[in-house]
Motif scaffolding. Structure first.
Motif, mmCIF file in Angstrom:
data_model
loop_
_atom_site.group_PDB
_atom_site.id
_atom_site.type_symbol
_atom_site.label_atom_id
_atom_site.label_comp_id
_atom_site.label_asym_id
_atom_site.label_seq_id
_atom_site.Cartn_x
_atom_site.Cartn_y
_atom_site.Cartn_z
ATOM 1 N N PRO A 98 0.807 -1.230 0.000
ATOM 2 C CA PRO A 98 0.000 0.000 0.000
ATOM 3 C C PRO A 98 0.839 1.280 0.000
ATOM 4 O O PRO A 98 0.352 2.333 -0.394
ATOM 5 N N LEU A 99 2.109 1.192 0.416
ATOM 6 C CA LEU A 99 2.889 2.415 0.615
ATOM 7 C C LEU A 99 3.150 3.177 -0.686
ATOM 8 O O LEU A 99 2.833 4.373 -0.783
ATOM 9 N N PRO A 100 3.697 2.481 -1.733
ATOM 10 C CA PRO A 100 3.907 3.229 -2.991
ATOM 11 C C PRO A 100 2.589 3.750 -3.548
ATOM 12 O O PRO A 100 2.558 4.830 -4.146
ATOM 13 N N GLN A 101 1.521 3.006 -3.312
ATOM 14 C CA GLN A 101 0.219 3.466 -3.821
ATOM 15 C C GLN A 101 -0.180 4.784 -3.187
ATOM 16 O O GLN A 101 -0.620 5.712 -3.860
ATOM 17 N N ALA A 102 0.001 4.874 -1.871
ATOM 18 C CA ALA A 102 -0.362 6.126 -1.193
ATOM 19 C C ALA A 102 0.503 7.264 -1.700
ATOM 20 O O ALA A 102 0.022 8.377 -1.942
ATOM 21 N N VAL A 155 1.970 7.522 -4.670
ATOM 22 C CA VAL A 155 1.626 7.884 -6.047
ATOM 23 C C VAL A 155 0.279 8.607 -6.075
ATOM 24 O O VAL A 155 0.093 9.559 -6.845
ATOM 25 N N ALA A 173 -3.790 -2.183 -8.046
ATOM 26 C CA ALA A 173 -3.888 -0.895 -7.362
ATOM 27 C C ALA A 173 -5.133 -0.162 -7.840
ATOM 28 O O ALA A 173 -5.044 0.829 -8.564
ATOM 29 N N LEU A 219 -5.385 3.681 -7.260
ATOM 30 C CA LEU A 219 -4.610 4.511 -8.173
ATOM 31 C C LEU A 219 -5.320 4.616 -9.509
ATOM 32 O O LEU A 219 -5.395 5.688 -10.107
ATOM 33 N N SER A 226 5.455 -0.755 5.022
ATOM 34 C CA SER A 226 4.157 -1.252 4.560
ATOM 35 C C SER A 226 3.565 -2.294 5.502
ATOM 36 O O SER A 226 2.364 -2.349 5.722
ATOM 37 N N TYR A 272 1.631 -0.818 8.223
ATOM 38 C CA TYR A 272 0.339 -0.294 7.793
ATOM 39 C C TYR A 272 -0.660 -1.419 7.581
ATOM 40 O O TYR A 272 -1.821 -1.314 7.968
ATOM 41 N N LEU A 273 -0.184 -2.513 6.947
ATOM 42 C CA LEU A 273 -1.103 -3.630 6.696
ATOM 43 C C LEU A 273 -1.611 -4.223 8.003
ATOM 44 O O LEU A 273 -2.780 -4.573 8.134
ATOM 45 N N VAL A 275 -6.337 -0.056 2.921
ATOM 46 C CA VAL A 275 -5.107 0.384 3.601
ATOM 47 C C VAL A 275 -4.600 1.700 3.023
ATOM 48 O O VAL A 275 -4.148 2.578 3.758
ATOM 49 N N VAL A 276 -4.690 1.855 1.674
ATOM 50 C CA VAL A 276 -4.190 3.088 1.054
ATOM 51 C C VAL A 276 -4.936 4.295 1.618
ATOM 52 O O VAL A 276 -4.337 5.292 2.004
ATOM 53 N N ILE A 304 -3.948 5.003 5.181
ATOM 54 C CA ILE A 304 -2.651 5.696 5.254
ATOM 55 C C ILE A 304 -2.850 7.182 5.006
ATOM 56 O O ILE A 304 -2.334 8.038 5.730
ATOM 57 N N LEU A 305 -3.642 7.494 3.968
ATOM 58 C CA LEU A 305 -3.782 8.903 3.576
ATOM 59 C C LEU A 305 -4.519 9.725 4.615
ATOM 60 O O LEU A 305 -4.134 10.851 4.895
#
Lengths: 112, 957
Positions: free
Chosen positions: A69-73, A75, B653, B656, B727, B730-731, B743-744, B747-748
């Protein structure tokens, strides 16, 4: 897959750099867009390629089952900021065009 | 202890009052509030007297970053107490005076607010118990003095004076900051008490000369000492109450306060004697001489302030205990008589309409009370017996006779002190006699009469103080002076005698000589002074020209000289350099690195490869066509974006992919809206010249190198095993701590919520910049006209000039119109599921603004705005407010900023619902994104409306 993506990143970045070095403002803006595609894809790929991985948590699934998930956040943030930069650049482009009468990146100093 | 608790109240009171005063609309309310705050501050200060009398130091500490030695420390000792009385007491009198002095149409809310905030900044300086904190408030006083001096900002001289004062004092403040940092390093702490205790070590350290120079620069600029004194006469374009406050009692006294504060640490060395004592002596003489030649009442007072501050600085520079006591005493005396003189000069100006000494005269008939008060205050300034100025001047002479630097220095210093005092007598006489006595003049702009009682009362109170202290020194100022002297000197406080009569001794003789010399000089020079301008040899010491030349060199000449040395004029050259440097840096970083291919390559899906074949071809085609065929280049770029979007979805993703999709749509629309204003370009197929070929080959090879390098890097990175990154955390914790499955999104809006808050702020700022830039947009002359397509439509009678597309795009328009609510619903859907499924505030916000711009495209701006109130600014502001309020909400529960809370709530009918405070934050993100994006889109779309109204008149648009 890795090779395909690496080539894609290379082509996008190459086109972006080429366009950024051109003298017209519109070329530069398209160049920036292509370059930001390349960079976003690059950051995304660093996290490792996963097809068919779970993007969303499921009960009982092991951690290895999920996409990173980290690179996704990162990007996702980059995409939004990239849009803001493009919009700002466009308006600066328009203002420069109105003030200088041409669309050269150096404004009135550039050749029309 | 209860008295310690008064300190934060003292500091906060003026700032809170300033905020409140800024909102006041009535003159009386603003001035009453200011006076109430000053009076409350004064009473609070007086209330702490018992502790001062007992020799205690009040302290109040608020830990901030203890690891860096940065705490908010308020510390009041005898010295700070005395200054607090001056700051609040004279502030109270000045406000009462200002209410009647300032022109009637001014509501005074701005003046009162600025005075109060300045009062707070001064309080901060004198109560600072941490040297960094002191510098902070020090710079605040510079800043607010800038605003106060430039209060009448329509006048060029006010702006000029304010700017000079700011540049000089704020630069001095920066030097002081550097000095304090060094001081803190040497002492091992920024805490004032620790530094005061480490005096011997600091004086012995190798950095002492640097520290002394930097601190002296700060203090001397602030106290208008030679060679930095020029800002003070220029600052006289401030309103008189401001001068009476800043330039007699507070701002300029901050410099000597600092020297006193650090006296135990820095004083007593040869370097200190020559630097501080020398600057003081020069200012004392120069100010006294220059003041004698001035014609403007306020200029006389300004130069005399330079001179008297020079006296104080010199006393401090001598480095003995008696000098410090005399300096403190003179600080108080000077504040009282100079503030009252400034107010008297203001009263004269107010009633007669002029401040020119040559035009004034004989005013004692019209204004007897003001004349009497001014005589008392000037006599105090001249050092006449039975007034406070006499006492401190006697002490000054006594100290000047014993400089401890040898008999020659003693004689020279003592002689110069008498000469300067004689000039001080001369200008005091000139001030009083020239204005109030002699022949009455008729040709005054106004018929003079006595000012209002409330304007006289502050002058009267201060003159009374001069008299009382002058006649009963031990009973009035004795105890506070002793407390202040003890705070600076501690056990080393010398014995001194505050009596009016010391017997026949050398200082008395010197006083007599100065008085007689001044009177004789006045009688001899009076007429000559009124007829002549300031002589050239006095002007020569005016460092203002030097400053102006230096400033011009620094801001105009130097950049002009440096510009050719850097290729800063052409963007392409800069960009090429950037790319080249990036290539070299990346090459150098990766050169010789060994790579492990830890991961086996994953099998190539032919469909994916085909997809990117399309993407690559699209990118290259876009690059080729961007010069002449902008629309097709834009379409091709959009295509590449879609390929990217599919790749994101392919590679697990979906978030995204979703964001890329909506952002792609908005970017394309934005660029399409801009295309119309670009010049037409026709592909001429001319053969390129040799120079063009060379340039293309060079840029082409740079591009190939950059692309190839990035491709190699990407390939190597993808084959490299992924390290165990953050990561995993976070997971593991997204659901447990953030309460969400996506999860994305968690995080944000939760783990990295602070970053997201910054990001939406940037987005809103960009939108505001776009909006502002477009309001001032001037289209190029050739793109103002109606586009060819609309001309054709007008020819067949379909164009009403506003909604050109409606007739021709009836069916697509209808579809878009029906689609818009669906897209809004999609946005809401994306937002609601964002915490658990792909979606979220960003994507949702962009989707909603896409729906909005769809409507604009289908029906034109007029149609939409007649039916729908779009308020993008409100959306953006509300979004930012909600997001920050969520963050601050955590503070209310004792948690750090932006801590989120998640819980599952069981609601009737709806069943169990996951609710997290992060959802509220995401709502803020959503609002800010909707606002910012639609602000940009609508602003761009509105450009097409400017043509029918105002496009032909660029001045009004």
């Amino acid at each position: 897959m890795e090779l395909v993506l690496a080539l894609a990143i290379g082509v996008l970045a190459g086109c972006g750099v080429w366009l950024m070095l051109r003298p017209r403002t519109f070329q530069a803006i398209i160049g920036l867009t292509l370059l930001s595609y390349a960079v976003n894809l690059f950051i995304f790929c660093i996290g490792g390629l996963r097809t068919g991985a779970d993007p969303v948590l499921r009960a009982g699934a092991p951690l290895t089952q999920y996409a990173d998930p980290l690179p996704q956040a990162l990007v996702l943030t980059a995409i939004v900021i990239g849009f803001a930069t493009t919009a700002l650049f466009l308006v600066v482009l328009l203002a420069s065009r109105g003030a200088s009468g041409n669309d050269h990146v150096d404004g009135p100093d550039g050749t029309p | 202890m209860t008295l310690d608790a008064a300190l934060p109240a003292l500091l906060c009171l003026p700032f809170a009052g300033g905020l409140l005063a800024a909102c006041m609309h009535r003159r009386a309310a603003a001035t009453w509030l200011t006076m109430a705050v000053a009076a409350a501050g004064l009473l609070l200060t007086l209330g702490t007297w018992p502790a001062m009398a007992a020799g205690q130091v009040l302290r109040w500490t608020l830990p901030w970053v203890p690891a860096l030695g940065l705490d908010l420390v308020l510390r009041v000792d005898g010295l700070a107490w005395l200054f607090l009385v001056l700051v609040f007491g004279i502030g109270l009198l000045v406000t009462a005076y200002a209410r009647y002095y300032m022109p009637g149409e001014d509501r005074l809310s701005r003046l009162c607010a600025l005075l109060l905030v300045f009062m707070g900044a001064m309080t901060g300086v004198v109560t600072a118990g941490n040297v960094i904190q002191l510098v902070f408030f020090w710079e605040l006083t510079s800043l607010f003095s800038f605003l106060l001096i430039g209060y009448w900002n329509h006048g060029a001289s006010a702006r000029e004076g304010a700017r000079t004062a700011l540049i000089v004092t704020a630069s001095g403040g920066l030097c002081l900051f550097a000095g304090m940092l060094l001081l803190g390093q040497v002492a091992g702490s920024y805490d004032l008490d620790t530094i005061l205790g480490a005096g011997a070590a600091i004086r012995a350290s190798a950095q002492y000369p640097v520290i002394l120079a930097l601190v002296a620069l700060g203090a001397l600029t602030k106290s208008a000492q030679f060679p930095f004194h020029f800002w003070l006469p220029q600052a006289m374009s401030a309103p008189t109450p401001v001068s009476a406050y800043l330039h007699s009692a507070t701002m300029v006294k901050a410099g000597v306060f600092l020297l006193l504060r650090l006296w135990p640490v820095l004083a007593g060395t040869q370097a200190w004697f020559w630097a501080i004592g020398g600057a003081g002596l020069a200012s004392l003489l120069l100010g006294a001489v220059a003041a004698s030649f001035q014609r403007d009442l306020k200029a006389v007072l300004a130069y005399s302030t330079v001179s008297h501050l020079g006296l104080i600085t010199m006393l401090l520079g001598l480095g003995n205990g008696l000098g410090a006591v005399a300096a403190i005493f003179h600080i108080v005396n000077h504040a009282t008589f100079k503030a009252s003189l400034f107010m008297a000069a203001g009263a004269v100006d107010h009633e007669t309409g002029t401040r020119d000494l040559r035009r004034l005269g004989g005013l004692y008939r019209a204004m007897p009370i003001t004349a009497g008060l001014a005589v008392v205050a000037s006599a105090a300034m001249a050092g006449v017996p039975l007034l406070n100025g006499f006492l401190s001047k006697e002490m000054f002479f006594a100290v000047a006779l014993t400089t401890t630097q040898g008999p020659v220095t003693d004689v020279v210093v003592a002689t110069l002190a008498v000469v300067a005092s004689a000039f001080s007598v001369l200008y005091s006489l000139r001030f009083v006699v020239g204005v109030f006595f002699g022949r009455a003049r008729d040709a005054l702009p106004r018929v003079p009469h006595e000012p209002l009682r409330w304007m006289r009362a502050p002058i009267g109170l201060l003159a009374l103080a001069c008299l009382l202290v002058g006649m009963l020194p031990a009973a009035t100022i004795g105890a506070p002076l002793a407390a202040a002297a003890h705070a600076v000197l501690g056990a080393a406080t010398p014995a001194y005698n505050l009596a009016v009569w010391h017997g026949w001794n050398a200082p008395l003789l010197m006083s007599a000589m100065a008085l007689v010399g001044g009177c004789v000089g006045f009688v001899l020079l009076r007429n000559w002074l009124n007829r002549h301008d300031v002589p050239a040899w006095v002007e020569r010491f005016d460092t203002r020209r030097l400053y102006e030349r230096g400033l011009a060199w620094l801001t105009v000449d130097l950049p002009a000289a440096l510009q050719p040395a850097f290729p800063a004029r052409r963007l392409q050259v800069q960009l090429r350099l950037i790319v080249l440097v990036a290539l070299i840096a990346a090459g150098a970083a990766t050169w010789g690195a060994t790579m492990r291919f830890g991961l086996a390559p994953s099998p190539v899906d032919p469909l994916f490869a085909g997809l990117w074949l399309l993407g690559g071809v699209g990118a290259i085609a876009a690059a080729r066509r961007a010069k002449y065929h902008r629309l097709s280049a834009l379409v091709l770029t959009g295509g590449v974006g879609l390929v990217l979007c599919v790749s994101f979805a392919w590679l697990s993703a979906p978030d995204l992919a979703l964001t890329q999709l909506v952002v792609e749509a908005v970017t394309t629309i934005v660029l399409l809206l801009g295309l119309r204003w670009l010049p037409k370009r026709v592909d001429e197929h001319s053969t390129p010249t040799v120079r063009e070929r060379v340039r293309r080959w060079r840029d082409g090879s740079l591009a190939v190198l950059a692309g190839g390098g990035l491709a190699t890097l990407a390939y190597l990175a993808m084959r490299h095993p992924v390290a165990d990154s953050a990561s995993r955390f976070y997971l593991e914790n997204a659901y447990a701590q953030g309460g969400g499955h996506n999860v994305v999104n968690v995080i944000l809006v939760d783990f990295r919520g602070f970053d997201t808050l910054g990001e939406i702020t940037v987005l809103v700022i960009v939108a505001l910049s776009v909006f502002t830039l477009l309001r001032r947009f001037r289209p190029a002359p050739e793109s103002i006209g109606v586009p060819r397509q609309q001309q054709l439509q007008a020819a067949v009678g379909h164009d009403d000039g506003v909604t050109p597309m409606v007739e021709d795009l009836r069916i697509p328009g209808l579809i878009i119109k029906w689609l818009a609510p669906v897209v809004v619903m999609l946005g809401v859907h994306l937002f609601l599921r964002g915490h658990d499924l792909p979606g979220g505030g960003f994507a949702a916000g962009v989707a909603v603004s896409v729906a909005l711009i769809f409507l604009y495209m289908a029906r034109g701006a007029r149609w939409v705005e007649a039916r729908l109130r779009v308020a993008p600014l409100r959306w953006a502001a509300l979004g930012l407010l909600i997001a920050s309020a969520t963050g601050f909400g955590a503070l209310a529960f004792g948690q750090p900023f932006l801590t989120s809370h998640a819980r599952h709530l069981a609601l009737p009918l709806l069943g169990e619902l996951p609710l997290a405070s992060a959802m509220l934050f995401d709502l803020g993100v959503f609002g800010a994104v909707v606002g910012a994006t639609s602000l940009m889109l609508v602003a761009l779309a509105h450009q097409s409306l400017r043509r029918p109204h105002r496009g032909d008149d660029p001045e009004t648009s």
